[in-house]
Enzyme design. Structure first.
Site, PDB file in Angstrom:
ATOM      1  CG  ASP A 181     -10.679-110.793 -32.480  1.00 42.21           C
ATOM      2  OD1 ASP A 181      -9.914-111.229 -31.595  1.00 42.21           O
ATOM      3  OD2 ASP A 181     -10.764-109.582 -32.762  1.00 42.21           O
ATOM      4  CG  ASP A 209      -3.947-108.411 -31.140  1.00 45.80           C
ATOM      5  OD1 ASP A 209      -3.261-107.377 -31.110  1.00 45.80           O
ATOM      6  OD2 ASP A 209      -5.141-108.452 -30.784  1.00 45.80           O
ATOM      7  CD  GLU A 232       1.452-104.559 -28.344  1.00 47.53           C
ATOM      8  OE1 GLU A 232       1.006-104.365 -29.480  1.00 47.53           O
ATOM      9  OE2 GLU A 232       0.958-105.376 -27.548  1.00 47.53           O
ATOM     10  NE  ARG A 241      -1.609-104.781 -30.283  1.00 45.27           N
ATOM     11  CZ  ARG A 241      -2.417-104.985 -29.246  1.00 45.27           C
ATOM     12  NH1 ARG A 241      -3.720-104.774 -29.374  1.00 45.27           N
ATOM     13  NH2 ARG A 241      -1.936-105.422 -28.095  1.00 45.27           N
ATOM     14  CG  ASP A 263      -7.022-102.825 -30.913  1.00 48.16           C
ATOM     15  OD1 ASP A 263      -7.221-103.564 -31.893  1.00 48.16           O
ATOM     16  OD2 ASP A 263      -6.401-103.196 -29.905  1.00 48.16           O
ATOM     17  CG  HIS A 293     -11.465-105.968 -36.834  1.00 43.75           C
ATOM     18  ND1 HIS A 293     -11.898-107.252 -36.616  1.00 43.75           N
ATOM     19  CD2 HIS A 293     -10.973-105.531 -35.648  1.00 43.75           C
ATOM     20  CE1 HIS A 293     -11.667-107.586 -35.358  1.00 43.75           C
ATOM     21  NE2 HIS A 293     -11.120-106.548 -34.741  1.00 43.75           N
TER      22      HIS A 293
END
Length: 953
Positions: A441, A555, A558, A630, A646, A700
């Protein structure tokens, strides 16, 4: 103060008044009670009541009267229109002072309003956060009838009290002409609506693209509008024998699409008026049934609830939550036709603007978007699998994943160092637990800066990656799109070079838009620009020279920002504050993302926002790349897979992950799965068992949580997890072949039962079980503290995958034993599935001999296939660099036919075979004309064949 801020005190004022009222009444009760005691107390000699008592009672009565009046006034005040309601649409054009074109239009007749059934009332006042009164409703010339049920809470759904009356003004079809591909027409509207900038003349295009695909485009003939920049097929000739008929209604305009074979109405847009304003486009239609699927990304059951369910679409960074717009946008649905006929169709609106999709029990649907055009497709199927294939013919088939993508992935936020990460990998090896990929990560980065690694805590990262490669394993790293903008000049190449090439999203004044993410102040690459793709690739290459990573986890795309819009705010424009804002989380388009008015090369962020994750994935996917994103949009499967975000770690989260997995398989993103574990031992074991059958499986964990990798648990739990992962590894040939089918034919990998049993209505709502392909059914345990699970078995013959024991079902639920170490798998009759001897990596196990498992149908037949290539080269199918073998069992004989030969075939041998459903013990078994040893179980359902390693090619 923003408009939403100024509105907030009015929403919280009523509880305060209520509190005041209660306190006042309590005081009054105390006073009266005290005086009552004074009056009734026996006193000698008896005297008249005190004057103080009378005064206190009078005072209390006065307080009660004042509080009551105050409460009534407040209720009326809250019902009244407010000038501070955010994004309130302007009054209708005919209202006084507007100068609109509908000034003399009369209110609808009560009799006309009363005949509209509640299930068919289409909302005339969809704005959120507004208490709709008769005055507000009738200002729009709509019907106002309180529903029989209680009014919905603010922001929630229910029967609309304000709805369109019959005859509400809409467009008229004034001309129609035939074209080479279908028809074109002109739509005209003479009465303006209550939203600004009506487009009164529209062009209709009907394109009969294929026999099973109809395309409809409604555009502005006088001015071009934004259209989604993804490639779709261009038809060159009209369909010769379409499976659909199209009827056009002239007044009011509407489109009715029917299935020619049955006459079933699949689309009927005459049910409500068409809106086409600059920033408000609305299209409603009847639905053929209540069975609606797709419409991602939302956390819900697989089968959508059609009882006043609004699904908002606008990419947003938020943990999976019900009734909330999530990471991706997919305006596509699959519908099963009414009556259990098994037929299905699909609908796709090619639009990327913020939108609400409203399902209501008519059944009906309303598409309400705030930009672009109305460009939609109808897919005729006729079965669910065909519908998905036809949809993917438009948006693109998913890519064939690299082989190791289908292995077991391990990750966490908070390893803290490369050595700690490395220790986890070594521990997995010591216990013999399969692992193909190790991830890091964001904590591997230096100060959260993209394309860096911490020189102290992760100094051994290059050595760890080298060790992974030497063991046939791979390494994946996280990248966020936000690029730090505050590093010393000349000290951070990604930002300096990005400025030089002009790759970042800008404000309208040309300055770089600055937001805030993990590294602090950041700029955001404009992935709609090809120059940005080259800059992004150059950054990846420079970092790969230091750390030879194998895949990317993109990630926060958006895109997400920790500030609304930018650090300097956003301009007060129609793009930031449109006349209508869909029900997005935060209430503003810029909430936790960029300004809607921000400038990108292709268009404004207002139009491009929900495309960001797709375009970043496209920039990242070179060669046969492994990318997990994502945020997603239609055609995403060509470039990346998706993890479901998440998620929290509760039993319900595990259950809803199945619906998410099945939905994304419908949407053309079959490489999908949820985060596994982050929880207590029993749930982690059960989730690992389920996760072993996600097409993409990753354990994860989050920062500051205790370790959740399999070695961290008790020996019993560790053993159960290991067995699940070895089971997945053994099924790799089947899974790989299913992905080939997805890549070449648009099939699903993880498949809902209804796809294989479309005439069985009981399968329509099942999302606690699923299939791999058409034959392997998975029935996981999804509840705590149980050692059994109830599963539905569609009609037919099924076999326990492990034992070969048969189940003959009439279409019924059965209770299955499910101890903690066991996940139930069953094979459908008529299948041959290829498996392999498992190992700790797919690099090793993919070279092992095959074991074929056949589940014979009642007549003794079965069939299956195997696709095989080198696992890594790009476009192996398209360049004929693959092997394809078909297995058939007929009349006690199994044969294999090589449909496409290649050198890869020479590396595969069949070592053993099992046949479930052999009714009598054979006296002799031959393999390639040679006698072979075999075993036969007393229950007469399993035959094992073992011979020397004989090639089937």
């Amino acid at each position: 103060m923003s408009r939403s801020d100024s509105h907030r005190p009015r929403l919280t004022f009523l509880p305060r008044l209520h509190q005041c009222f209660v306190l006042s009444c309590t005081l009054l009760f105390s006073i009266v009670s005290y005086c009552s005691q004074t009056v009734t107390r026996p006193l000698l000699p008896r005297r008249p009541s005190c004057s103080a008592t009378t005064a206190l009672i009078s005072l209390g009565s006065l307080l009660l009267l004042v509080c009551g009046l105050w409460l009534l006034v407040t209720i009326f005040w809250l019902q009244a229109p407010s000038n501070s309601v955010p994004h309130r649409a302007p009054p209708p054009r005919g209202s006084p002072g507007t100068g609109g074109g509908d000034g003399g239009r009369a209110l609808p007749e009560p009799q006309a309003c009363g005949v509209v059934p509640e299930a068919w009332r289409f909302d005339c006042y969809p704005e959120r956060g507004v208490v709709v009164t008769r005055e507000l409703c009738e200002a729009r010339n709509c019907c106002f009838i309180p529903a029989s049920s209680s009014p919905p809470a603010l922001g929630r759904n229910g029967v609309p009290w304000c709805f369109y009356p019959p005859g509400f003004p809409s467009y008229s079809l004034v001309s129609v002409n035939a074209t080479d591909l279908g028809q074109t027409g002109t739509l005209v509207k003479t009465v303006k609506t209550y939203y600004p900038k009506d487009i009164l003349t529209l062009q209709l295009g009907l394109l009969y693209e294929t026999d099973n695909r109809l395309r409809v485009r409604i555009t502005d003939p006088s001015e071009s509008r934004f259209e989604v920049p993804i490639a779709v097929p261009k038809a060159t000739e009209k369909a010769s024998s379409p499976a659909y008929s199209v009827e056009l209604s002239n007044e009011p305009f509407g489109i009715i699409v029917k299935r020619t074979s049955t006459g079933a109405v699949l689309l009927n847009t005459t049910v409500a008026p068409l809106f086409y304003c600059d920033q408000f486009l609305q299209l409603s239609s009847s639905l053929s049934s209540q069975y609606i699927y797709g419409l991602g990304e939302h956390r819900s059951s697989f089968l959508h609830d059609i009882h006043w369910n609004t699904l908002t679409m606008w990419a947003r960074d938020v943990a999976p939550t019900e009734l909330t717009n999530l990471y991706g946008v997919h305006p596509f649905y699959l519908a099963m036709d009414e009556g259990g006929t098994g037929t299905a169709h699909g609908f796709f609106l090619l639009n990327s603007n913020a939108m609400d999709v409203v399902l209501q029990p008519g059944p009906a649907i309303t598409w309400r978007t705030i930009g672009g055009i109305l460009d939609f497709y109808v897919f005729l199927g006729p079965d669910p699998t065909s519908v998905i294939g036809q949809y993917l013919e438009v948006v693109g088939y998913p890519a064939m994943p690299v082989y190791w993508a289908l292995g077991y992935h391990l990750c966490r936020w908070g390893y803290g160092s490369s050595n700690a990460t490395w220790d986890v990998v070594k521990n997995m090896r010591n216990y013999g637990i399969p692992q193909d990929v190790q991830w890091n990560d964001i904590d591997y980065m230096d100060r959260s800066l993209d394309f860096t690694f911490d020189p102290t805590a992760f100094s051994t990262l290059p050595d760890m990656v080298k060790d992974l490669h030497s063991h046939g394993q791979r390494y994946v790293m996280m990248l966020d799109p936000g690029i730090s903008s505050v590093q010393p000049e000349g000290g951070y190449w990604p930002y300096d070079e990005g400025l030089r090439r002009g790759v970042f999203i800008n404000h309208t004044d040309g300055s770089t838009l600055i937001g805030k993410v993990w590294p602090g102040l950041t700029a955001f690459p404009d992935f709609s620009d090809d120059v940005t793709h080259e800059w992004w690739y150059d950054n990846l290459k420079r970092f790969h020279d230091k750390v030879p990573f194998d895949g990317l986890w993109i990630d926060m795309n958006e895109p997400s920002s920790f500030v609304d819009g930018s650090t300097v705010g956003c301009p007060d424009t129609e793009l930031e504050n449109p006349p209508y804002t869909p029900g997005i989380l935060g209430g503003l388009l810029r909430a936790k993302t960029l300004c809607a008015s921000a400038v990108q090369k292709t268009s404004s962020h207002y139009n491009m926002h929900s495309l960001y994750g797709l375009l970043e994935a496209k920039a990242s996917a070179r060669k046969r790349a492994f990318v997990i994103s994502r945020s997603t949009f239609p055609s995403q499967g060509q470039y990346s897979g998706h993890w479901l975000g998440d998620n929290r770690s509760h039993w319900k989260d595990m259950y809803t992950s199945i619906a998410g997995m099945l939905t994304f398989n419908l949407l053309g993103v079959p490489l999908v799965g949820a985060d596994i574990c982050q929880t207590e031992e029993e749930l982690c074991v059960r989730w690992t068992q389920l996760g072993a059958f996600y097409p993409f499986t990753r354990n994860h964990n989050s920062i500051d949580q205790k370790p959740q990798d399999p070695p961290a648990f008790s020996p019993a739990a560790r053993s159960a997890m290991k067995q699940s992962l070895l089971l997945r590894s053994s099924l790799f040939p089947l899974l790989y072949t299913l992905f080939h089918r997805a890549h070449t034919h648009g099939h699903t990998v993880a498949r809902p039962l209804l796809f294989e049993f479309p005439k069985d209505v009981r399968t329509y709502g099942i999302d606690r079980q699923f299939l791999w392909g058409k034959s392997l059914m998975v029935t996981p345990v999804l509840d705590p503290g149980v050692d059994y699970v109830v599963g539905y078995f569609p009609q037919g013959l099924w076999y326990d995958y492990y034992t070969g024991d048969s189940i003959r079902s009439k279409g019924e639920e059965l209770r299955l034993k499910a101890p903690l170490e066991h996940i139930n798998l069953h094979l459908r009759e008529g299948a041959v599935i290829p498996t392999q001897r498992p190992n700790t990596t797919l690099f090793v196990s993919s070279g092992q001999p095959l074991h074929l498992v056949s589940s014979l149908s009642e007549d003794g037949s079965a069939g299956g296939e195997l696709f095989w290539d080198d696992g890594e080269s790009i476009d192996t199918f398209e360049t004929d660099q693959y092997a394809h073998v078909v297995f058939t069992v007929v009349k006690n004989t199994m044969t294999s036919e090589v449909l496409h030969d290649h050198v890869e075939a020479s590396y595969i041998t069949v070592e053993t075979a099992s046949f479930y459903g052999v009714k009598m013990e054979p006296t002799r078994v031959m393999v390639n004309s040679h006698d072979a040893a075999f075993t036969y179980r007393a229950n007469q359902v399993r035959l094992g064949v073992r011979s020397q390693r004989l090639s089937v090619f």
